[in-house]
Design a protein around this motif. Structure first.
Motif, short mmCIF file in Angstrom:
data_model
loop_
_atom_site.label_atom_id
_atom_site.label_comp_id
_atom_site.label_asym_id
_atom_site.label_seq_id
_atom_site.Cartn_x
_atom_site.Cartn_y
_atom_site.Cartn_z
N TRP A 84 54.64 26.51 0.77
CA TRP A 84 54.32 25.57 1.84
C TRP A 84 54.40 26.27 3.19
CZ3 TRP A 84 58.27 21.66 4.13
CH2 TRP A 84 57.64 20.87 5.12
N THR A 85 53.31 26.19 3.95
CA THR A 85 53.33 26.64 5.34
C THR A 85 53.02 25.44 6.22
OG1 THR A 85 52.49 28.80 4.64
CG2 THR A 85 52.36 28.29 6.99
N ASP A 86 53.98 25.05 7.02
CA ASP A 86 53.77 23.94 7.95
C ASP A 86 53.15 24.49 9.23
OD1 ASP A 86 54.52 21.03 8.82
OD2 ASP A 86 55.19 22.33 10.45
N PRO A 87 52.17 23.76 9.81
CA PRO A 87 51.51 24.25 11.03
C PRO A 87 52.49 24.53 12.17
CG PRO A 87 50.67 22.06 10.39
CD PRO A 87 51.59 22.52 9.31
N ASP A 88 53.56 23.76 12.28
CA ASP A 88 54.53 23.98 13.37
C ASP A 88 55.74 24.80 12.93
OD1 ASP A 88 52.99 22.36 15.08
OD2 ASP A 88 53.90 20.57 14.17
N LEU A 89 56.24 24.52 11.75
CA LEU A 89 57.50 25.14 11.32
C LEU A 89 57.29 26.49 10.63
CD1 LEU A 89 59.09 21.88 9.86
CD2 LEU A 89 59.59 22.91 12.08
N GLY A 90 56.05 26.80 10.28
CA GLY A 90 55.76 28.06 9.59
C GLY A 90 56.06 27.97 8.11
N VAL A 91 56.27 29.16 7.50
CA VAL A 91 56.54 29.20 6.06
C VAL A 91 57.93 28.64 5.79
CG1 VAL A 91 56.90 30.72 4.08
CG2 VAL A 91 55.07 31.23 5.71
N ILE A 92 58.00 27.71 4.87
CA ILE A 92 59.29 27.16 4.48
C ILE A 92 59.50 27.44 2.99
CG2 ILE A 92 60.70 25.06 4.36
CD1 ILE A 92 58.87 24.04 6.66
N SER A 93 60.64 28.02 2.67
CA SER A 93 60.93 28.40 1.29
C SER A 93 61.22 27.17 0.44
CB SER A 93 62.14 29.34 1.28
OG SER A 93 62.70 29.38 -0.02
N PRO A 94 60.81 27.24 -0.83
CA PRO A 94 61.19 26.15 -1.75
C PRO A 94 62.71 25.99 -1.85
CG PRO A 94 59.77 27.77 -2.87
CD PRO A 94 59.99 28.27 -1.49
N VAL A 95 63.43 27.08 -1.62
CA VAL A 95 64.89 27.00 -1.66
C VAL A 95 65.37 25.98 -0.61
CG1 VAL A 95 67.04 28.30 -1.33
CG2 VAL A 95 65.06 29.38 -2.43
N GLU A 96 64.60 25.86 0.49
CA GLU A 96 64.96 24.88 1.52
C GLU A 96 64.31 23.52 1.28
OE1 GLU A 96 64.17 25.98 5.62
OE2 GLU A 96 65.57 24.45 6.32
#
Ligand code: C2E
Ligand code: MG
Ligand code: MG
Ligand code: MG
Length: 286
Positions: free
Chosen positions: A63-75
């Motif tokens: 998942w890459t959010d347009p504002d938050l960037g890449v977010i790990s599945p761990v999170e």
């Protein structure tokens, strides 16, 4: 005493905690939007045998959010789990898995490769879980043996009877189960016999330190022994080096997953690689 407790909770609720709550809320609302707009992606990581032949693939969310960037599945997986978003998201993953398997049925090089999907406890406990999988397999005409579900020990903490019932029902269809991150969770060995399991996955934390920490080597050896005695397949996760691979082979491990063989990549990447050859070359980790 009540006063002491009050002081305790004030001390406990500190700015760092507030920050992590804010981050969690941010992730949750962004994830809600992303799930609704279909913005998550599935990558695949190969699993290989001793000949470096690909024998299965694990699907992993990206998942890459347009504002938050890449977010790990761990999170984001724990947020999806606590918010309930894991239910629609997990259903989507299963539908995608079935759809890929369906497409692969038309390719000789791909049609016998099973895909593994990670299942969160909350998703598994949802009342429609079993029927949803049944419907997907049926609608897309997938040989059920090609769908593997990776569950964790967390699933076995409560409602064990319902859990076993559901596993058995899906198992009777032909769906296979792996116990992911094995050795890190709530470990009662008694349930292992009760569950219709196909495979144990040795957690990557044991593999990582196996060569330097004798405890991790002992645990790895024990899991391999358990698999042998209970007639379960065993796969090692997180294999990064040739030294780890050789050591695992020496201990009688025959299946591997890790950066040494290949990283999680878009499905299309692995699809075209596998159409060329199912044997991954020594430098596949590049
Ligand atoms: P997991 O199921 O244990 O997946 C293995 C994780 O190890 C993946 O992390 C993978 O990228 C990583 N990995 C693979 N080989 C190596 C290696 O050689 N070295 C190291 N250091 N790491 C390696 P990822 O993709 O970040 O996923 C983390 C966890 O998030 C997964 O752990 C799984 O528990 C969860 N997850 C990912 N996708 C899904 C999903 O679709 N549904 C659910 N419920 N959980 C998911
Ligand atoms: Mg997994
Ligand atoms: Mg794992
Ligand atoms: Mg894990």
């Amino acid at each position: 005493e009540a006063k002491a407790q009050g002081a305790e909770s004030i001390r406990f609720f500190n700015p760092a905690m507030q920050e992590s709550i804010n981050r969690r809320m941010l992730i949750e609302s962004a994830l809600r939007r992303a799930v609704k707009n279909n913005e998550l992606e599935l990558y695949m990581q190969p699993q290989v045998n001793e000949d470096r032949e690909v024998i299965a693939g694990e699907l992993l969310l990206r998942w890459t959010d347009p504002d938050l960037g890449v977010i790990s599945p761990v999170e984001f997986i724990p947020v999806a789990e606590s918010s309930g978003l894991i239910v629609p998201l997990g259903s989507w993953v299963i539908e995608q898995a079935c759809s890929i398997l369906q497409q692969w049925q038309a390719h000789d090089a791909l049609k016998h490769i099973p895909l593994a999907v990670n299942i969160s406890p909350r998703q598994f406990r949802h009342s429609h879980f079993v029927t949803h999988i049944e419907r997907c397999l049926q609608a897309m005409q997938i040989p059920p043996g090609l769908l593997e579900l990776e569950i964790t020990e967390g699933l076995l903490i409560d409602n064990i009877d319902i859990t076993v019932k559901r596993l058995v029902r899906l198992g009777e269809l032909g769906v296979r189960f792996s116990l992911d991150d094995f050795g890190t969770g709530y470990a009662s060995l008694a349930y292992l016999k009760k569950l219709p399991l196909y495979q144990l996955k040795i957690d990557q934390s044991f593999v990582r330190d196996m060569l330097t920490d004798v405890n991790d080597e002992v645990i790895t050896t024990t899991i391999l022994g358990l698999g042998k005695n209970l007639n379960l397949s065993v796969i090692a996760e997180g294999v990064e080096t040739q030294a780890q691979l050789e050591h695992l082979r020496g201990l009688g491990c025959h299946k591997f997953q890790g950066y040494l063989f290949g990283r999680p990549q878009p499905i299309s990447y692995w699809q075209s690689r596998l159409e060329q050859s199912k044997i991954l070359p020594e430098d596949a980790s590049a």
